[in-house]
Enzyme design. Structure first.
Site: not given
Length: 331
Positions: A149, A281
């Protein structure tokens, strides 16, 4: 609000979580929408309310194969986005990102359409820069379980910018950070849907690691608005542009908030952290604010309340929770 110019717009992955919301918003703006999906993770139910509308068309198709239609704009959202789905067939995941990008870029070149790539914060990998700005090149494992991914999306970005340099194609690249809301797949393994389903069922909430790792969560309505604004920018605004909510939360705090909002009896259980799972993140959205005039407006508690209500109805309809559920306490 309807746009002044009616366009014929292709949305790949249009029956998925994000794609279905985008199709809905584009129809509200007065456009003709062609929704393309192979239904690996997308669901017909997500667009059921749109079927039958004269300006909506649903096409079953896998974008790893060419598609021949006439369109004005393309939103390329097709690709499984949760680890449980993209790791199921990692070779096909990479093909969807790379071959799919080549096919959609080829279509855009032939029809002279603008094209937007739904990229991802995963291009930053496990970052050593915080928060992550678009200038950061990332720290990605090219051979790990998540690489199909992460690297597929990185390669797609390369293709988009090479098509612009070589063919003067009108491109837009959005790097999407964690997004949540109604129509998330209940079994996609993502942290918000996992926690909500477990909380509504009064099952133990599974936290991987010690829960101190952080994420930023953007409500789907905000995200869709950002994508549309990016598509509407002048040709010299290509991105990449981070689209996400810069408010940062520990995973344990997210779990505790969901337990509170759903009035759940769930306990927290801790499991080992998966490999290559990033510890931090958080988007730097300065570029989105400057170039798009965009920033998220839905707070986490408000967005979670709406999402819990959706999952509560979904689980009731499927018979997974009974009358002791929490609908009245989450609205």
């Amino acid at each position: 609000m309807r746009d002044l110019v009616r366009r014929r717009i292709l949305v790949t992955g249009g029956a998925g979580f994000l794609g279905s919301h985008l199709c809905e918003r584009l129809l509200e703006h007065g456009h003709d929408v062609i929704c393309v999906d192979n239904f690996f993770t997308g669901m017909r139910d997500n667009v059921l309310s749109l079927i039958g509308q004269p300006r909506f068309e649903l096409v079953r198709h896998d974008i790893t194969f060419p598609l021949y239609i006439e369109i004005d704009e393309i939103y390329n959202l097709a690709c499984p986005a949760s680890p449980i789905h993209y790791q199921f067939d990692p070779v096909q995941t990479t093909k969807t990102s790379v071959h799919g990008a080549i096919n959609m870029l080829g279509l855009a070149k032939r029809t002279k359409a603008k094209i937007l790539q739904a990229s991802t914060s995963e291009v930053y990998g496990d970052p050593d820069v915080h928060p992550q700005a678009e200038e950061y090149w990332g720290r990605v494992n090219p051979i790990g379980l998540r690489s199909c991914y992460d690297e597929g999306k990185r390669c797609a970005e390369t293709l988009f910018f090479d098509y612009r340099r070589q063919h003067r194609l009108g491109i837009k690249v959005a790097r999407i950070f964690n997004t949540y809301g109604p129509r998330m797949h209940p079994n996609d393994g993502r942290v918000v849907s996992n926690f909500i389903v477990q909380a509504l069922s009064n099952q133990p909430i599974t936290i991987y690691g010690d829960g101190t790792q952080t994420r930023s969560f953007c409500y789907v309505d905000d995200l869709i608005g950002g994508l549309i604004l990016l598509m509407q920018t002048a040709d010299d605004v290509t991105g990449p542009i981070n689209i996400g909510n810069p408010e940062e939360y520990r995973i344990r705090t997210l779990a505790e908030t969901i337990i509170e909002l759903s009035n759940s009896r769930s306990a927290l259980v801790f499991r080992p952290l998966p490999s290559d799972d990033p510890m931090q993140r958080q988007p730097d959205i300065s570029r989105a604010r400057d170039a798009l005039g965009w920033q998220p407006t839905v707070g986490l508690r408000d967005g979670l309340t709406r999402t819990i209500g959706y999952f509560d109805r979904l689980l009731r309809d499927s018979g997974h929770i009974g009358s002791a559920g929490n609908t009245s306490r989450t609205r």
